[in-house]
Write a protein that holds these residues in place. Structure first.
Motif, PDB file in Angstrom:
ATOM      1  N   PHE A   1      23.324  19.353 -33.091  1.00 35.82           N
ATOM      2  CA  PHE A   1      22.685  19.225 -34.415  1.00 35.82           C
ATOM      3  C   PHE A   1      21.368  19.995 -34.444  1.00 35.82           C
ATOM      4  CE2 PHE A   1      19.661  17.068 -37.191  1.00 35.82           C
ATOM      5  CZ  PHE A   1      20.369  16.850 -38.355  1.00 35.82           C
ATOM      6  N   ASP A   2      20.551  19.764 -33.437  1.00 36.74           N
ATOM      7  CA  ASP A   2      19.223  20.393 -33.424  1.00 36.74           C
ATOM      8  C   ASP A   2      19.335  21.918 -33.422  1.00 36.74           C
ATOM      9  OD1 ASP A   2      18.401  17.799 -33.257  1.00 36.74           O
ATOM     10  OD2 ASP A   2      17.570  17.940 -31.237  1.00 36.74           O
TER      11      ASP A   2
ATOM     12  N   ARG B   1      18.111  24.590 -36.681  1.00 32.49           N
ATOM     13  CA  ARG B   1      17.138  25.680 -36.598  1.00 32.49           C
ATOM     14  C   ARG B   1      17.644  26.981 -37.225  1.00 32.49           C
ATOM     15  NH1 ARG B   1      16.844  23.659 -31.259  1.00 32.49           N
ATOM     16  NH2 ARG B   1      15.136  22.165 -31.141  1.00 32.49           N
TER      17      ARG B   1
ATOM     18  N   GLY C   1      15.133  13.647 -31.199  1.00 33.83           N
ATOM     19  CA  GLY C   1      15.729  14.896 -31.639  1.00 33.83           C
ATOM     20  C   GLY C   1      14.724  15.761 -32.358  1.00 33.83           C
ATOM     21  N   ILE C   2      15.244  16.792 -32.976  1.00 37.31           N
ATOM     22  CA  ILE C   2      14.404  17.705 -33.748  1.00 37.31           C
ATOM     23  C   ILE C   2      13.663  16.888 -34.805  1.00 37.31           C
ATOM     24  CG2 ILE C   2      16.251  18.246 -35.401  1.00 37.31           C
ATOM     25  CD1 ILE C   2      15.242  21.145 -35.380  1.00 37.31           C
ATOM     26  N   ASP C   3      12.421  17.222 -35.026  1.00 38.02           N
ATOM     27  CA  ASP C   3      11.598  16.494 -35.988  1.00 38.02           C
ATOM     28  C   ASP C   3      11.913  17.008 -37.390  1.00 38.02           C
ATOM     29  OD1 ASP C   3       9.712  15.105 -37.389  1.00 38.02           O
ATOM     30  OD2 ASP C   3       7.999  16.246 -36.617  1.00 38.02           O
ATOM     31  N   VAL C   4      12.647  16.224 -38.159  1.00 41.75           N
ATOM     32  CA  VAL C   4      12.965  16.691 -39.508  1.00 41.75           C
ATOM     33  C   VAL C   4      11.839  16.408 -40.497  1.00 41.75           C
ATOM     34  CG1 VAL C   4      15.450  16.462 -39.130  1.00 41.75           C
ATOM     35  CG2 VAL C   4      14.200  14.640 -40.296  1.00 41.75           C
TER      36      VAL C   4
ATOM     37  N   SER D   1       9.227  17.696 -40.925  1.00 45.57           N
ATOM     38  CA  SER D   1       8.460  18.835 -40.444  1.00 45.57           C
ATOM     39  C   SER D   1       8.437  19.952 -41.462  1.00 45.57           C
ATOM     40  CB  SER D   1       9.088  19.353 -39.169  1.00 45.57           C
ATOM     41  OG  SER D   1      10.362  19.883 -39.493  1.00 45.57           O
ATOM     42  N   ILE D   2       7.609  20.906 -41.164  1.00 44.33           N
ATOM     43  CA  ILE D   2       7.439  22.040 -42.071  1.00 44.33           C
ATOM     44  C   ILE D   2       8.739  22.830 -42.212  1.00 44.33           C
ATOM     45  CG2 ILE D   2       6.526  23.559 -40.252  1.00 44.33           C
ATOM     46  CD1 ILE D   2       5.316  23.275 -43.917  1.00 44.33           C
TER      47      ILE D   2
ATOM     48  N   LEU E   1      11.878  21.731 -42.359  1.00 47.36           N
ATOM     49  CA  LEU E   1      12.714  21.100 -43.382  1.00 47.36           C
ATOM     50  C   LEU E   1      12.163  21.387 -44.775  1.00 47.36           C
ATOM     51  CD1 LEU E   1      15.148  18.895 -43.168  1.00 47.36           C
ATOM     52  CD2 LEU E   1      13.472  17.458 -44.307  1.00 47.36           C
ATOM     53  N   ILE E   2      10.840  21.371 -44.879  1.00 50.55           N
ATOM     54  CA  ILE E   2      10.206  21.570 -46.176  1.00 50.55           C
ATOM     55  C   ILE E   2      10.359  23.014 -46.633  1.00 50.55           C
ATOM     56  CG2 ILE E   2       7.997  21.535 -47.396  1.00 50.55           C
ATOM     57  CD1 ILE E   2       7.152  19.276 -45.397  1.00 50.55           C
ATOM     58  N   VAL E   3       9.984  23.932 -45.763  1.00 53.15           N
ATOM     59  CA  VAL E   3      10.003  25.347 -46.153  1.00 53.15           C
ATOM     60  C   VAL E   3      11.418  25.801 -46.465  1.00 53.15           C
ATOM     61  CG1 VAL E   3       9.572  27.687 -45.344  1.00 53.15           C
ATOM     62  CG2 VAL E   3       7.890  25.899 -44.931  1.00 53.15           C
TER      63      VAL E   3
ATOM     64  N   GLN F   1      13.744  23.785 -47.430  1.00 48.89           N
ATOM     65  CA  GLN F   1      14.277  22.918 -48.485  1.00 48.89           C
ATOM     66  C   GLN F   1      15.670  22.407 -48.130  1.00 48.89           C
ATOM     67  OE1 GLN F   1      12.916  23.728 -52.470  1.00 48.89           O
ATOM     68  NE2 GLN F   1      12.315  25.795 -51.924  1.00 48.89           N
ATOM     69  N   LEU F   2      15.799  21.934 -46.887  1.00 51.55           N
ATOM     70  CA  LEU F   2      17.092  21.456 -46.405  1.00 51.55           C
ATOM     71  C   LEU F   2      17.381  20.043 -46.903  1.00 51.55           C
ATOM     72  CD1 LEU F   2      16.976  22.650 -42.681  1.00 51.55           C
ATOM     73  CD2 LEU F   2      17.781  23.873 -44.711  1.00 51.55           C
TER      74      LEU F   2
END
Lengths: 334, 334
Positions: B228-229, B233, B258-261, B263-264, B266-268, B270-271
């Protein structure tokens, strides 16, 4: 025409941790003469917002810092913009700019003269942060239902305070977290059902359990990090998470590991987590501002501003965002 | 009537790691006489699915294992269900059950006689896994656009193989990951644009970059964990992640970070990341099955089954899911 000297804050080093004063230089350069269709603006109000800390959102070393601005037109070769018009535009940390007014986020939009609010609100409650609150809650977390529980952090900030109040307008139970007792008192004055100082609360988890006895339906996250993980564990089935900001992480030196969302919890609870940038809804901003201006005039939506004075205070205004000193929107009066 | 002895697989211990044979006992008990409105069914086909490993989805110690079943009616006091009718229901790992046919996931639904496919498909491509593929892709990841790139893992399984093919039907570029060369060949035979054996690929990241040169728009995740991680990316702006399963984690002894969702990234980008349980769309399943049956008859949607023989093989069938030995849906012929 033109012949004007513009002063700009240039990012001269990559930020490491909290941005330092010598990561910036103020440079002065003479602007060229206006071409047909262009106009010159002089900054009246500049904004500082947390996203400016990130490298991903276009603050490149060697370039002026990006950002919104309220400005007045002082020279014009554009028939749609007259000298004296007041506009909002993405002109950056600069004193004077040339715009062609074309239709993009970088362009200029005249302030709506039918909205009887101070010009600086075009950078706050009726600007990018206001639109962020409105669409980040109402669109990302839809459907919003009366009686649902909304949790918002950085709740005394420009975005969080509007998110909570819009939640109240929509009939939600609203719980806010902020970083001082003064902010907590402010949130209660805004009608939040519960508010906590996250710095002094013995247990974030216990505070959430206490204030959200039926769990969290909607989580509007401005903070990220461990705060995010703690709330996520207390989300209800079909919970929605609006990932708006991660101010706890912007100055972090290493990416952290967090709660594993690729997990059975996310699946069993059928959670939705979505990040967004508010320009996604740019064509709908003006409609939102009309509705929000109405709420302001009806006394349902309140806002506060923290004002720094003078162009040279941009840096101080900016780093104040990460120190958590302010209530409401931070703006710089030029 | 009744007087029938039912054999059931009882979960007698909490699973720790891969479920062990002595976590289960087969017990026999006599079923009571039928009441008015009830009917007795005898299992024809039982299913095993990865979700049965989780504690969250209701496999309690001391209870029979839950699960779907195709069964025939052998006694009836219900006017809507006649002896000889073949039904699908959530009867669990049991040989004989009494149902009242009432309208819930635990109830019985007669197989659609207009669909000319084997009975066992009601547990696979035209059952829970098929609905999972259909809604988990088309609803969670909407809007699906032609030309977008879809990445699916556990792609040779009951769900993954259907997800990939539905993606192809919708005009997507489809990339699959599975755990053997035989599975990879199977995926290519199904029309996947690229397929990899994740166990032997030198770098998952490099394989994704190679097969998804324009990035990943839609990620259908059955695996979770590091997989997933790594995919997250490489998601594109406005990417959508359907979190369907986490088979890499079900037997894990500790929750992972896991990956820090929050986080920037996810925001940038727009997931959107969403978990789901397919019963959410229960009222729409039959419509989906009609469409999928049509695709099967047109040769656009293929399926495979791995059949274990006999009620006593339930355990072997179940643990085979976690060993990655099978292609397609695993069913048990009773």
């Amino acid at each position: 025409m033109s012949g004007v000297k513009a002063r700009s804050w240039i990012k001269v080093k990559e930020f490491v941790g909290l941005p330092k004063r010598d990561d910036f230089e103020i440079v002065e350069k003479e602007l060229p003469a206006l071409k047909d269709g262009e106009f010159l603006v002089e900054a009246l109000w500049n904004t500082v917002d947390p996203y400016m800390r990130t490298n991903e959102l276009s603050n490149k070393v060697g370039s002026p810092m990006v950002g919104g601005q309220v400005a007045k037109v002082t020279q014009s070769k554009n028939k749609d913009f007259a000298v004296g018009d007041v506009v909002v535009g993405q002109f950056g940390w600069t004193s004077h700019s040339i715009s062609d007014g074309a239709g993009s986020i970088m362009s200029a939009v005249k302030l709506d003269p039918t909205i009887p609010l101070p010009q600086s609100t075009a950078l706050g409650i009726l600007g990018m942060p206001g639109a962020t609150s409105y669409f980040g809650l109402l669109d990302i977390c839809k459907p919003i239902k009366e009686g649902e529980t909304l949790l918002v952090n950085a709740a005394a900030g420009a975005v969080g305070s509007a998110v909570g109040q819009i939640g109240k307008i929509k009939g939600m139970r609203v719980v806010g977290f902020a970083g001082s007792d003064e902010k907590v008192a402010y949130l209660k004055s805004l009608g939040f059902d519960a508010a906590y100082n996250y710095k002094t609360v013995p247990s974030l988890e216990a505070a959430i359990k206490e204030s959200c006895p039926n769990g969290v339906d909607v989580f509007f996250d401005n903070v990220g990090g461990d705060f995010f993980d703690t709330v996520l564990r207390q989300m209800n089935t079909f919970g929605r998470v609006s990932v708006c900001g991660a101010i706890s992480q912007y100055n972090a030196l290493e990416p952290r590991k967090g709660i594993d969302v690729s997990s059975i919890t996310l699946i069993v609870k059928q959670l939705k987590i979505e990040g967004f940038i508010v320009t996604r809804w740019l064509d709908q901003w003006q409609g939102a501002f009309k509705e929000m201006a109405q709420w302001i005039q009806e006394g349902k939506l309140k806002y506060r501003e923290t004002v720094f004075e003078g162009f040279d205070s941009m840096y101080d205004a900016f780093v104040s965002l990460f120190k958590g000193d302010n209530i409401g929107k931070v703006v710089v009066k030029i």
